[in-house]
Design a protein around this motif. Structure first.
Motif, PDB file in Angstrom:
ATOM      1  N   MET A  35     -25.773  12.245   4.360  1.00 39.96           N
ATOM      2  CA  MET A  35     -24.743  11.529   3.646  1.00 39.96           C
ATOM      3  C   MET A  35     -25.265  11.249   2.242  1.00 39.96           C
ATOM      4  O   MET A  35     -26.374  10.775   2.071  1.00 39.96           O
ATOM      5  N   SER A  36     -24.446  11.559   1.292  1.00 38.85           N
ATOM      6  CA  SER A  36     -24.830  11.349  -0.096  1.00 38.85           C
ATOM      7  C   SER A  36     -24.018  10.197  -0.678  1.00 38.85           C
ATOM      8  O   SER A  36     -22.787  10.236  -0.673  1.00 38.85           O
ATOM      9  N   ILE A  37     -24.730   9.182  -1.144  1.00 39.59           N
ATOM     10  CA  ILE A  37     -24.079   8.053  -1.800  1.00 39.59           C
ATOM     11  C   ILE A  37     -24.744   7.871  -3.151  1.00 39.59           C
ATOM     12  O   ILE A  37     -25.945   7.616  -3.225  1.00 39.59           O
ATOM     13  N   GLU A  38     -23.956   8.041  -4.184  1.00 38.75           N
ATOM     14  CA  GLU A  38     -24.472   7.860  -5.535  1.00 38.75           C
ATOM     15  C   GLU A  38     -23.928   6.557  -6.090  1.00 38.75           C
ATOM     16  O   GLU A  38     -22.772   6.213  -5.861  1.00 38.75           O
ATOM     17  N   ILE A  39     -24.780   5.853  -6.823  1.00 32.25           N
ATOM     18  CA  ILE A  39     -24.362   4.585  -7.403  1.00 32.25           C
ATOM     19  C   ILE A  39     -24.777   4.559  -8.868  1.00 32.25           C
ATOM     20  O   ILE A  39     -25.876   4.981  -9.217  1.00 32.25           O
ATOM     21  N   ALA A  40     -23.861   4.104  -9.701  1.00 30.69           N
ATOM     22  CA  ALA A  40     -24.133   3.970 -11.131  1.00 30.69           C
ATOM     23  C   ALA A  40     -23.750   2.553 -11.537  1.00 30.69           C
ATOM     24  O   ALA A  40     -22.599   2.145 -11.375  1.00 30.69           O
ATOM     25  N   ASN A  41     -24.723   1.823 -12.040  1.00 28.32           N
ATOM     26  CA  ASN A  41     -24.460   0.454 -12.462  1.00 28.32           C
ATOM     27  C   ASN A  41     -24.272   0.429 -13.973  1.00 28.32           C
ATOM     28  O   ASN A  41     -25.228   0.493 -14.733  1.00 28.32           O
ATOM     29  N   GLU A  42     -23.029   0.337 -14.379  1.00 28.86           N
ATOM     30  CA  GLU A  42     -22.673   0.281 -15.797  1.00 28.86           C
ATOM     31  C   GLU A  42     -22.184  -1.115 -16.177  1.00 28.86           C
ATOM     32  O   GLU A  42     -21.593  -1.303 -17.233  1.00 28.86           O
ATOM     33  N   SER A  43     -22.442  -2.086 -15.298  1.00 26.05           N
ATOM     34  CA  SER A  43     -21.892  -3.433 -15.478  1.00 26.05           C
ATOM     35  C   SER A  43     -22.734  -4.327 -16.374  1.00 26.05           C
ATOM     36  O   SER A  43     -22.244  -5.336 -16.868  1.00 26.05           O
ATOM     37  N   GLY A  44     -24.002  -3.993 -16.523  1.00 30.21           N
ATOM     38  CA  GLY A  44     -24.896  -4.867 -17.268  1.00 30.21           C
ATOM     39  C   GLY A  44     -25.430  -6.021 -16.430  1.00 30.21           C
ATOM     40  O   GLY A  44     -26.135  -6.883 -16.933  1.00 30.21           O
ATOM     41  N   ILE A  45     -25.086  -6.053 -15.156  1.00 25.45           N
ATOM     42  CA  ILE A  45     -25.551  -7.112 -14.251  1.00 25.45           C
ATOM     43  C   ILE A  45     -26.460  -6.483 -13.203  1.00 25.45           C
ATOM     44  O   ILE A  45     -26.106  -5.475 -12.581  1.00 25.45           O
ATOM     45  N   ASP A  46     -27.625  -7.075 -13.021  1.00 25.00           N
ATOM     46  CA  ASP A  46     -28.578  -6.573 -12.037  1.00 25.00           C
ATOM     47  C   ASP A  46     -28.101  -6.946 -10.638  1.00 25.00           C
ATOM     48  O   ASP A  46     -27.901  -8.127 -10.340  1.00 25.00           O
ATOM     49  N   VAL A  47     -27.878  -5.945  -9.811  1.00 23.70           N
ATOM     50  CA  VAL A  47     -27.435  -6.171  -8.433  1.00 23.70           C
ATOM     51  C   VAL A  47     -28.314  -5.344  -7.498  1.00 23.70           C
ATOM     52  O   VAL A  47     -28.901  -4.346  -7.914  1.00 23.70           O
ATOM     53  N   PRO A  48     -28.396  -5.742  -6.227  1.00 30.91           N
ATOM     54  CA  PRO A  48     -29.216  -4.988  -5.262  1.00 30.91           C
ATOM     55  C   PRO A  48     -28.505  -3.695  -4.832  1.00 30.91           C
ATOM     56  O   PRO A  48     -27.840  -3.646  -3.797  1.00 30.91           O
ATOM     57  N   GLU A  49     -28.663  -2.671  -5.634  1.00 30.59           N
ATOM     58  CA  GLU A  49     -27.974  -1.407  -5.380  1.00 30.59           C
ATOM     59  C   GLU A  49     -28.316  -0.833  -4.011  1.00 30.59           C
ATOM     60  O   GLU A  49     -27.448  -0.265  -3.344  1.00 30.59           O
ATOM     61  N   GLU A  50     -29.572  -1.001  -3.581  1.00 31.11           N
ATOM     62  CA  GLU A  50     -29.972  -0.456  -2.283  1.00 31.11           C
ATOM     63  C   GLU A  50     -29.193  -1.115  -1.141  1.00 31.11           C
ATOM     64  O   GLU A  50     -28.895  -0.469  -0.141  1.00 31.11           O
ATOM     65  N   ASP A  51     -28.826  -2.379  -1.291  1.00 25.31           N
ATOM     66  CA  ASP A  51     -28.015  -3.043  -0.268  1.00 25.31           C
ATOM     67  C   ASP A  51     -26.596  -2.479  -0.239  1.00 25.31           C
ATOM     68  O   ASP A  51     -26.005  -2.317   0.832  1.00 25.31           O
ATOM     69  N   LEU A  52     -26.053  -2.182  -1.401  1.00 26.56           N
ATOM     70  CA  LEU A  52     -24.702  -1.624  -1.454  1.00 26.56           C
ATOM     71  C   LEU A  52     -24.671  -0.241  -0.814  1.00 26.56           C
ATOM     72  O   LEU A  52     -23.749   0.090  -0.063  1.00 26.56           O
ATOM     73  N   VAL A  53     -25.688   0.552  -1.092  1.00 19.47           N
ATOM     74  CA  VAL A  53     -25.784   1.873  -0.461  1.00 19.47           C
ATOM     75  C   VAL A  53     -25.960   1.712   1.048  1.00 19.47           C
ATOM     76  O   VAL A  53     -25.324   2.417   1.841  1.00 19.47           O
ATOM     77  N   SER A  54     -26.785   0.762   1.450  1.00 16.82           N
ATOM     78  CA  SER A  54     -27.039   0.526   2.873  1.00 16.82           C
ATOM     79  C   SER A  54     -25.765   0.140   3.621  1.00 16.82           C
ATOM     80  O   SER A  54     -25.464   0.696   4.685  1.00 16.82           O
ATOM     81  N   VAL A  55     -25.009  -0.800   3.081  1.00 22.21           N
ATOM     82  CA  VAL A  55     -23.796  -1.237   3.782  1.00 22.21           C
ATOM     83  C   VAL A  55     -22.746  -0.130   3.782  1.00 22.21           C
ATOM     84  O   VAL A  55     -22.052   0.077   4.782  1.00 22.21           O
TER      85      VAL A  55
END
Length: 184
Positions: A1-21
């Motif tokens: 499963m491929s999940i790509e995430i791009a944070n263009e918000s300027g806010i630091d968030v736990p990207e690994e948690d978003l991919v995990s869920v």
């Protein structure tokens, strides 16, 4: 499963948690394991623009989903095995979500996990326009989110047990798993 995430918000968030869920929900919903998902985190202005352009609604929102391929969770038992597909895009607005989280009395991380589950369910065809749809979708959303949290707790518990076992084995003179068997 491929999940790509791009944070263009300027806010630091736990990207690994978003991919995990997202990965957890996709797996629980019987989506092909080679399916692809894209997640983009944007600022308020970008979300407001998308909200107006695609929903004809003014102002920003928390999450928007843009499905790509038609999918049915689980599929039909008599249909051929579905192949991999592009689920679509989930767009999250952390700044908007932070305000919602504050009002709801929970963390931004929890709110973003909730919104990720919500977004994935929309990609899979769930909606909440009608009261019965809302009841079904929100119940499923709550159940999946709780199951994900439980899976995290279980993984943490297993890691703690493995660490404890390794310490005990080390004190007893045995090497760690993966090393040569026998006393150290």
């Amino acid at each position: 499963m491929s999940i790509e995430i791009a944070n263009e918000s300027g806010i630091d968030v736990p990207e690994e948690d978003l991919v995990s869920v997202a990965r957890f929900v996709i797996g629980r919903m019987d989506v092909h394991p080679a399916a692809e998902l894209s997640m983009v985190l944007v600022d308020l202005d970008t979300m407001a623009d998308l909200h107006m352009r695609w929903m004809d609604l003014p102002g920003p929102t928390d999450v928007m989903s843009f499905p790509m391929d038609e999918l049915e969770p689980g599929g039909r038992p008599d249909s051929p095995e579905p192949g991999p597909s592009m689920l679509g895009d989930i767009v999250l607005c952390p700044e908007f979500a932070a305000d919602q989280a504050h009002k709801a009395g929970h963390s931004l991380e929890h709110e973003l996990a909730l919104l990720t589950v919500h977004g994935v369910l929309h990609l899979l065809g769930y909606d909440h326009a009608e009261p019965e749809e809302e009841k079904e979708m929100f119940a499923l959303q709550a159940r999946l989110l709780e199951e994900w949290y439980e899976s995290l707790r279980e993984a943490r518990r297993r890691a703690e047990l493995a660490e404890r076992d390794a310490r005990l084995l080390g004190k007893a003179g045995f090497t760690a798993p993966g090393d040569a068997l026998g006393p150290a």
